[in-house]
Motif scaffolding. Structure first.
Motif, PDB file in Angstrom:
ATOM      1  N   UNK A 257      16.439   9.465 -13.625  1.00 42.13           N
ATOM      2  CA  UNK A 257      16.250  10.780 -13.688  1.00 42.13           C
ATOM      3  C   UNK A 257      16.902  11.874 -14.052  1.00 42.13           C
ATOM      4  N   UNK A 260      21.811  15.664 -12.233  1.00 39.58           N
ATOM      5  CA  UNK A 260      20.962  16.724 -10.832  1.00 39.58           C
ATOM      6  C   UNK A 260      23.113  17.781 -10.675  1.00 39.58           C
ATOM      7  N   UNK A 593      19.858  10.051 -11.373  1.00 39.99           N
ATOM      8  CA  UNK A 593      19.679   8.741 -10.341  1.00 39.99           C
ATOM      9  C   UNK A 593      19.495   7.555 -11.560  1.00 39.99           C
ATOM     10  N   UNK A 594      18.564   6.300 -11.247  1.00 41.21           N
ATOM     11  CA  UNK A 594      17.648   5.597 -11.751  1.00 41.21           C
ATOM     12  C   UNK A 594      16.814   5.424 -11.846  1.00 41.21           C
ATOM     13  N   UNK A 595      16.035   5.639 -12.624  1.00 39.91           N
ATOM     14  CA  UNK A 595      14.327   5.836 -12.638  1.00 39.91           C
ATOM     15  C   UNK A 595      13.211   4.305 -13.028  1.00 39.91           C
ATOM     16  N   UNK A 596      13.941   3.970 -13.066  1.00 40.09           N
ATOM     17  CA  UNK A 596      13.533   2.304 -13.990  1.00 40.09           C
ATOM     18  C   UNK A 596      14.208   1.229 -14.974  1.00 40.09           C
ATOM     19  N   UNK A 597      14.057   0.476 -14.589  1.00 42.17           N
ATOM     20  CA  UNK A 597      14.712  -0.666 -15.389  1.00 42.17           C
ATOM     21  C   UNK A 597      13.988  -1.321 -16.811  1.00 42.17           C
ATOM     22  N   UNK A 617      10.576  -3.712 -12.219  1.00 36.35           N
ATOM     23  CA  UNK A 617      10.688  -3.305 -10.674  1.00 36.35           C
ATOM     24  C   UNK A 617       9.638  -4.043 -10.084  1.00 36.35           C
ATOM     25  N   UNK A 618       8.175  -3.114 -10.747  1.00 33.25           N
ATOM     26  CA  UNK A 618       6.779  -3.317  -9.975  1.00 33.25           C
ATOM     27  C   UNK A 618       5.811  -4.503 -11.450  1.00 33.25           C
ATOM     28  N   UNK A 629      10.902 -11.996 -12.658  1.00 38.29           N
ATOM     29  CA  UNK A 629      11.550 -10.867 -11.747  1.00 38.29           C
ATOM     30  C   UNK A 629      12.530  -9.739 -12.202  1.00 38.29           C
TER      31      UNK A 629
ATOM     32  N   UNK B 127      13.275   2.565  -8.813  1.00 37.87           N
ATOM     33  CA  UNK B 127      11.679   1.917  -8.977  1.00 37.87           C
ATOM     34  C   UNK B 127      11.184   1.103  -7.942  1.00 37.87           C
ATOM     35  N   UNK B 130       8.208   3.099  -6.720  1.00 44.44           N
ATOM     36  CA  UNK B 130       7.006   3.210  -7.687  1.00 44.44           C
ATOM     37  C   UNK B 130       5.689   2.463  -8.611  1.00 44.44           C
ATOM     38  N   UNK B 225       4.784  -8.916  -6.257  1.00 43.01           N
ATOM     39  CA  UNK B 225       5.194  -7.581  -7.370  1.00 43.01           C
ATOM     40  C   UNK B 225       6.632  -7.461  -7.581  1.00 43.01           C
ATOM     41  N   UNK B 226       7.000  -6.553  -6.501  1.00 42.62           N
ATOM     42  CA  UNK B 226       8.308  -6.237  -6.887  1.00 42.62           C
ATOM     43  C   UNK B 226       9.316  -6.999  -6.940  1.00 42.62           C
TER      44      UNK B 226
END
Lengths: 681, 296
Positions: A257, A260, A593-597, A617-618, A629, B127, B130, B225-226
């Motif tokens: 992100x 800040x 901050x981490x938004x996604x890996x 992650x998802x 995963x 994450x 989301x 899934x997560x």
């Protein structure tokens, strides 16, 4: 209330308001109409379940000790077998018990007793730490309790034989119930689905427990691996599992992100500080409350790349000064001399000096600039402060005018220190004048010679006696004037004549009005000069660029009514503490901050690249019966990616069970009553 | 402090608390006497509070750029909205006006708790959150909690204002309850006369139980899934299971003789404690510190 399978479910399931509920269901004792339903004794039910739990636990404890080398799964499987055998033998041997048990197991009461037992066990599993190391238990419980928990195996109760036994008992009782009441027929479809769904879940969970596993893989970019480290309850085991194919990490990326930059208000909370408020670091005229008495703050200015600029400003009782504007390799620079600050500066280390003077320099001064000046020792009298300081040299004797006493200069040490080892005598630590000290001896008018004294240029308030004692009062002050090597070139800025003198070899070679530009050194041009007869030097905060290289905010603070301006920086300045000593204001930045890996991977099977995918992650990857995963990453190693590998053969059944339960519950309470309602209408 | 609240970043939430407080005060007298004016006023106040609540949630959603259901503060603002929604549904379907003061009271509690623990800043979604499952899972659970609170309130009313049907002979504890009209309390608590609280409590509980089931299933699916696991015996998951089991026990137990009456209402009251603990009690458990579900 009827529980007979031949009648539809009781009217209490109705959802339509118009339908009156049976407010009188208990008026006929159930046993009279349905002799196979008699009310069981709750106590006996719970005792029976309790005995079952204890029996499972005993068998488990014995097997864990007897089969110490085996895996937990095998021990539980064997334990389940032992329990089945024991129960079968017991039921075969005792007919009365068999009849009672087989009857009880299909009753609602038994179901409720079982559900209550599972519920209580689950609650226990949330109050007692599960799967932790001994230290965690010791930190939270008294020793006797920790010992009891670990001895009884309550630190992993969800995977214990007795808990699994309760779930299996639940499934078995459901199977028997469904069979006895022939619940699979259409009128009781909802009931059947929801309950059979539970059976499916329990069965699928067991399948997953027995033949499924979890593992993990660590990969770096460019690396591929075909083996995973098996894990049990989150911890690594000794075993490795070959996947049968390879997984290569092509690229790992972390998206963050935006960073800040905020001001935070903290309040002391015992040992720590608690965040009270966060304010964007934007200039605002609105006062933000500091949640302390008559205290607030607002952001006056934001400097992304903070620096101080020195400027000359007119002042009522100031000193003459000059502000020079130079271009240095194309960049404009300001230089201030005088105005209360230093009157000279060297442009570069080996280059020319610039000296500011109010009047043109005398010839002697000009010559002096080009001579090496030795260091000078000066002594001034504290009893006659108006008297001019006298220059002294070690070994000579001096006298102040009007003062009958004589002062002998004994010794000079450039870097005074007491020698800790040996004779405790003063010595000089180095050649550099870091702590210049002069030893003097005073002889009074009457001829009395006082003990020698050490005077310190850096500590004018103290003198040292021969015995090492420090004295506060002293009649003289010692000042050390460092020496200077000869200049090669001096630019004199003369305020009186508004001229620039370019001086070399002891004389002024060029004299020029300050209005004209002049090349001072290679790449350094004098553009203009502004002379102020009465000025003071001011430090002005500026930002060198728009990049967040050295972010600083200028904050106006009202603290208990008093207003001040503070500079807050995440790197350099301490937080601002309000008058109540409880509230702090800080300026903090973070890199986001981490938004996604995301891991870009390739599956290599039999030497061929068969699949390219992105694991996030998802968004797991499914291949070859395994699921991969995105499990973790390392902040300090951006090429690393950690994966969890899961093999769960019971998974499809889990989904089926979950869907069955959902559909069954909704159907039973909302769809079926409408069907009945319509049929009755 | 009030002035600070009303001028601070959570001014709207403070006003919302006032709105729910006013609703509760206006609505409370209807439990004693059925006064159409008060009922009308309380309904209007609740509607106004509900609209303000909706606006606050939408504004936060827009400011945060994500659904505002992540932190305790955000869910404590969302829960009263769900309770309000359930209340209006039941007002429309069954004219259960006496729910208004209860709903307003729990909403007031939620909003005041939120003001006591406000978010210092709007945090970003990590994450794991989301996911398309985030909104359905959270919304289903809070709708369930709202319905179960209503079943709790109705069960309380049933206990206090409904009596066993039998007249004359000593009533057995498991006897079903008659509507309040036959209970002989004429003159007092006029506003509640003739209402079968237990029936409505049951329906609310059933709805809540169905929602709990769906929420649990969604949570399992999302977890798979997560994190790779549909069930990890994590503390929050366990308490969600405990809540589900508690209401499962309710639906089964009331089918037994002697349990379809006052006793089943008591179960509903006790079972709601599980809901409260699942939502708010995690901080009391040392095992929850490492939970995947813990609020930041």
């Amino acid at each position: 209330m009827s529980l007979s399978p031949s009648t539809p479910a009781p009217a209490v399931y109705s959802a339509t308001p118009a339908e009156s509920i049976d407010t009188n269901p208990g008026s006929r004792p159930a046993a009279a109409t349905h002799p196979h339903i008699s009310e069981l004794h709750w106590g006996r039910l719970f005792v029976g379940i309790g005995l079952f739990v204890v029996a499972c636990w005993v068998v488990d404890m014995i097997l864990v000790r007897a089969l110490a080398g085996q895996s937990a799964v095998s021990i539980r499987l064997i334990g389940a077998g032992v329990m089945c055998g024991l129960i079968a033998v017991l039921l075969a041997a005792l007919r009365k018990l068999r009849t009672e048990v087989l009857h009880a197991v299909a009753t609602l009461q038994f179901a409720v007793a079982l559900l209550s037992s599972v519920m209580c066990a689950t609650i226990a599993g949330t109050w007692i730490l599960q799967g932790e190391v001994r230290a965690s238990y010791d930190a939270n419980y008294p020793t006797w309790l920790t010992d009891a928990i670990l001895e009884l195996g309550l630190d992993d109760l969800f995977h214990s034989l007795w808990f699994g036994g309760l779930l299996i008992l639940l499934a078995i009782s459901l199977v028997i119930t469904i069979y006895k009441h022939r619940a699979w027929r259409l009128p009781t479809l909802g009931l059947f689905l929801s309950h059979f769904g539970v059976i499916t879940l329990v069965f699928a969970g067991m399948v997953g427990y027995v033949s499924g596993f979890k593992a993990r893989m660590d990969l770096h970019e460019g690396m591929s691996a075909g083996m995973a480290i098996l894990t049990l309850h989150g911890r690594d085991t000794e075993d490795r599992h070959g996947l049968g194919f390879h997984l290569r990490l092509d690229r790992f990326e972390v998206e963050k992100y935006p960073a800040k930059n905020k001001l935070y208000l903290y309040r002391r909370d015992g040992e720590t500080y608690r965040r009270l408020a966060a304010v964007e670091a934007d200039v605002s005229s609105k006062w933000q409350s500091a949640q302390a008495a008559d205290s607030a703050f607002r952001v006056k200015a934001v400097y992304p790349d903070f620096a101080f600029d020195t400027l000359l400003e007119p002042a009522a009782q100031g000193k003459p000064g000059v502000q020079l504007t130079l271009t240095d390799a194309g960049v404009q620079r300001q230089l201030v001399l005088g105005g209360g600050a230093s009157d000279r500066i060297k442009l570069t280390d080996a280059g020319p000096a610039v000296i500011f003077l109010t009047e043109p320099p005398a010839e002697a001064t000009l010559r002096e600039w080009f001579q090496t000046q030795p260091a000078a020792h000066l002594l001034s009298s504290n009893t006659a402060p108006d008297a001019a300081p006298i220059q002294v040299t070690p070994g000579s004797m001096y006298q102040f005018p009007g003062d009958p006493s004589h002062i002998k200069i004994l010794k000079y040490l450039p870097d005074f220190v007491i020698n800790d080892q040996g004779d405790k005598q003063p010595v000089s630590r180095s050649e550099q004048a870091n702590n210049p000290a002069l030893q003097i001896q005073v002889t009074t008018a009457s001829g009395v010679t006082m003990p020698p004294l050490w005077l310190f240029a850096n500590y004018p308030d103290f003198s040292m006696a021969p015995d090492g004692a420090m004295k506060r009062e002293l009649p003289f002050r010692y000042m050390y004037k460092p020496g200077r090597t000869a200049h090669r070139q001096v630019f004199a800025i003369v305020a009186g004549t508004q001229e620039l003198w370019d001086c070399r070899e002891g004389a002024a070679q060029v004299k020029q009005p300050l209005t004209q530009p002049y090349l001072l050194a290679e790449g350094i041009d004098l553009r203009s000069a502004r002379i102020l007869p009465s000025a003071t030097v001011v430090q002005k905060p500026i930002t060198l660029s728009a990049n967040m290289l050295n972010p600083v905010v200028e904050v106006e603070i009202r603290d208990n009514g008093a207003i001040s301006t503070q500079f807050l920086s995440p790197k350099h300045a301490a937080p601002y503490e309000f008058h109540d000593h409880q509230t702090l204001l800080t300026f903090e930045t973070d890199s986001g901050e981490v938004k996604s890996y995301r891991s870009h991977v390739t599956v290599i099977d039999n030497g061929q690249e068969v699949l390219k995918d992105v694991i996030a992650v998802n968004s797991p990857l499914s291949y070859g019966g395994y699921h991969f995963y995105q499990a973790n990453y390392r902040r300090d190693d951006p090429t690393y990616s950690g994966f969890q590998v899961v093999h769960d053969p019971g998974l499809p059944l889990i989904w089926i069970g979950l869907i069955m339960i959902s559909l069954g519950v909704v159907y039973n309470y909302y769809i079926r009553p409408r069907i009945i309602g319509r049929a009755q209408a | 402090m009030t002035l600070e609240l009303l001028t601070g970043p959570h001014a709207m939430v403070a006003i919302l608390a006032g709105g729910y407080g006013a609703t509760a005060l206006t609505g409370a007298p209807m439990l004693w006497k059925r006064k159409p004016v008060l009922i009308g006023l309380a309904t209007v106040l609740l509607a106004a509070a509900f609209l303000l609540n909706s606006w606050i949630i939408l504004e936060r959603w827009q400011e945060a750029g994500r659904p505002p259901f992540k932190t305790l503060f955000e869910t404590l603002i969302f829960y009263p909205w769900c309770v309000g929604l359930m209340t209006f549904v039941l007002l429309y379907l069954h004219r259960l006006y006496f729910l208004i003061p209860f709903s307003a009271a729990i909403s007031l509690f939620g909003v005041v708790y939120a003001l006591a623990r406000p978010d210092v800043e709007i945090v970003s979604l990590p994450p794991a959150l989301q996911s398309a499952w985030f909104v359905p899972h959270v919304v289903t659970y809070f709708v369930a909690y709202a319905a179960l609170f209503i079943s709790f309130a109705l069960a309380l009313l049933a206990i206090f204002f409904q009596h066993p049907e039998q007249t004359g002979a000593e009533s057995a504890p498991g006897q079903p309850l008659a509507p309040a009209a036959e209970s002989g309390t004429a003159g007092r608590f006029d506003g509640l006369r003739g209402t079968p609280f237990d029936k409505h409590a049951h329906h609310a509980a059933i709805f809540g139980f169905c929602a709990l089931t769906l929420g649990l299933v969604m949570g399992a699916a999302w977890g798979k899934f997560a994190w790779g696991d549909y069930w990890q015996w994590d503390t929050k998951e366990n308490w969600a299971l405990v809540t589900w089991l508690a209401y499962s026990i309710y639906v089964h137990l009331r089918l037994l003789p002697h349990w379809n009456g006052r006793r089943s209402m008591v179960i509903l009251i006790v079972a709601f404690a599980a809901v409260v603990f699942t939502y708010l009690g995690m901080n009391l458990l040392p095992s929850a510190q490492s939970s995947l579900h813990v609020y930041q």
